[in-house]
Design a protein around this motif. Sequence first.
Motif, PDB file in Angstrom:
ATOM      1  N   LYS A 140      60.096  28.196  64.114  1.00  0.00           N
ATOM      2  CA  LYS A 140      59.805  29.624  64.065  1.00  0.00           C
ATOM      3  C   LYS A 140      60.354  30.443  62.710  1.00  0.00           C
ATOM      4  O   LYS A 140      59.648  31.124  61.920  1.00  0.00           O
ATOM      5  N   TYR A 141      61.520  30.119  62.467  1.00  0.00           N
ATOM      6  CA  TYR A 141      61.966  30.465  61.192  1.00  0.00           C
ATOM      7  C   TYR A 141      61.464  29.793  60.018  1.00  0.00           C
ATOM      8  O   TYR A 141      60.927  30.682  58.850  1.00  0.00           O
ATOM      9  N   GLY A 142      61.035  28.614  59.744  1.00  0.00           N
ATOM     10  CA  GLY A 142      60.292  27.877  58.901  1.00  0.00           C
ATOM     11  C   GLY A 142      58.749  28.631  58.876  1.00  0.00           C
ATOM     12  O   GLY A 142      58.432  29.060  57.452  1.00  0.00           O
ATOM     13  N   GLU A 143      58.225  28.974  59.844  1.00  0.00           N
ATOM     14  CA  GLU A 143      56.915  29.632  59.802  1.00  0.00           C
ATOM     15  C   GLU A 143      57.148  31.109  59.129  1.00  0.00           C
ATOM     16  O   GLU A 143      56.321  31.452  58.287  1.00  0.00           O
ATOM     17  N   LEU A 144      58.053  31.774  59.776  1.00  0.00           N
ATOM     18  CA  LEU A 144      58.228  33.126  59.068  1.00  0.00           C
ATOM     19  C   LEU A 144      58.772  33.110  57.777  1.00  0.00           C
ATOM     20  O   LEU A 144      58.100  33.903  56.834  1.00  0.00           O
ATOM     21  N   ASN A 145      59.466  32.215  57.170  1.00  0.00           N
ATOM     22  CA  ASN A 145      59.824  32.096  55.914  1.00  0.00           C
ATOM     23  C   ASN A 145      58.625  31.937  55.161  1.00  0.00           C
ATOM     24  O   ASN A 145      58.614  32.169  53.924  1.00  0.00           O
ATOM     25  N   GLY A 146      58.002  30.950  55.405  1.00  0.00           N
ATOM     26  CA  GLY A 146      56.796  30.700  54.624  1.00  0.00           C
ATOM     27  C   GLY A 146      55.688  31.542  54.593  1.00  0.00           C
ATOM     28  O   GLY A 146      55.175  31.905  53.475  1.00  0.00           O
ATOM     29  N   LYS A 147      55.242  32.312  55.488  1.00  0.00           N
ATOM     30  CA  LYS A 147      54.317  33.321  55.665  1.00  0.00           C
ATOM     31  C   LYS A 147      54.739  34.648  55.231  1.00  0.00           C
ATOM     32  O   LYS A 147      54.021  35.293  54.427  1.00  0.00           O
ATOM     33  N   TYR A 148      56.094  34.982  55.331  1.00  0.00           N
ATOM     34  CA  TYR A 148      56.701  36.382  54.870  1.00  0.00           C
ATOM     35  C   TYR A 148      58.137  36.156  54.317  1.00  0.00           C
ATOM     36  O   TYR A 148      58.793  36.580  54.901  1.00  0.00           O
ATOM     37  N   PRO A 149      58.146  35.643  53.327  1.00  0.00           N
ATOM     38  CA  PRO A 149      59.472  35.228  52.647  1.00  0.00           C
ATOM     39  C   PRO A 149      60.347  36.580  52.565  1.00  0.00           C
ATOM     40  O   PRO A 149      61.368  36.738  52.594  1.00  0.00           O
ATOM     41  N   THR A 150      59.705  37.670  52.253  1.00  0.00           N
ATOM     42  CA  THR A 150      60.437  39.055  51.933  1.00  0.00           C
ATOM     43  C   THR A 150      60.962  39.411  53.234  1.00  0.00           C
ATOM     44  O   THR A 150      62.214  39.721  53.396  1.00  0.00           O
ATOM     45  N   HIS A 151      60.291  39.290  54.249  1.00  0.00           N
ATOM     46  CA  HIS A 151      60.594  39.818  55.505  1.00  0.00           C
ATOM     47  C   HIS A 151      61.759  38.773  55.987  1.00  0.00           C
ATOM     48  O   HIS A 151      62.924  39.390  56.614  1.00  0.00           O
ATOM     49  N   ALA A 152      61.515  37.592  55.810  1.00  0.00           N
ATOM     50  CA  ALA A 152      62.590  36.493  56.453  1.00  0.00           C
ATOM     51  C   ALA A 152      63.846  36.731  55.271  1.00  0.00           C
ATOM     52  O   ALA A 152      64.913  36.691  56.057  1.00  0.00           O
TER      53      ALA A 152
ATOM     54  N   LEU B 138      70.217  41.157  56.854  1.00  0.00           N
ATOM     55  CA  LEU B 138      70.856  41.839  58.178  1.00  0.00           C
ATOM     56  C   LEU B 138      71.736  40.921  58.965  1.00  0.00           C
ATOM     57  O   LEU B 138      72.843  41.376  59.521  1.00  0.00           O
ATOM     58  N   ILE B 139      71.350  39.786  59.249  1.00  0.00           N
ATOM     59  CA  ILE B 139      72.166  38.749  60.072  1.00  0.00           C
ATOM     60  C   ILE B 139      73.393  38.509  59.296  1.00  0.00           C
ATOM     61  O   ILE B 139      74.496  38.883  59.898  1.00  0.00           O
ATOM     62  N   ALA B 140      73.417  38.111  57.773  1.00  0.00           N
ATOM     63  CA  ALA B 140      74.548  37.900  57.061  1.00  0.00           C
ATOM     64  C   ALA B 140      75.232  39.201  56.916  1.00  0.00           C
ATOM     65  O   ALA B 140      76.558  39.123  57.232  1.00  0.00           O
TER      66      ALA B 140
END
Length: 156
Positions: free
Chosen positions: A8-20, A26-28
């Motif tokens: 899911k992270y890989g999908e999000l990072n690929g589709k929405y890199p700015t959001h990722a 925020l997590i860091a």
Amino acid sequence: MIDWAKDKYGELNGKYPTHAKIGRYLIAGGTAAFTNIALLFVFTDFLGIWYIASAIMAFILAFIVSFTLQKYWTFQDGSKDQIHRQAVIYLTVAVVNLLVNTGLLYLQVEYLGVYYIFAQLIASALIAVESFFVYQIFIFKKKSVIESDNIAPISQ
């Protein structure tokens, strides 16, 4: 479960890199903030250190957590060639933020009567917004292909 999260992270990072990137920030930042707040509490309530001195010591340890996570994970900057320059600039921003944080903490606790932990949370939230832009624009900016390969741009 871990594999699902990675997918899911890989999908999000690929589709929405700015959001990722914002999610990673925020997590860091949350991890560094938790480190800061937890150490502030331990130093002040368990060790009996004055809350301002505690805030400074907690900041130093949280700085190490923050720089490491922001450089290598949030902004995915694995380069070693600029690490000293980045660390100095990051530290400069962090020291300015420490001064702002300490001032906000003091004003809230001493003049507004805010509990020091809540005051720290408020100060941290304000500083987090400013820091994201500073980190992205001035510290961990990606070099263009032209800059990184020392290739002169093609003129028309």
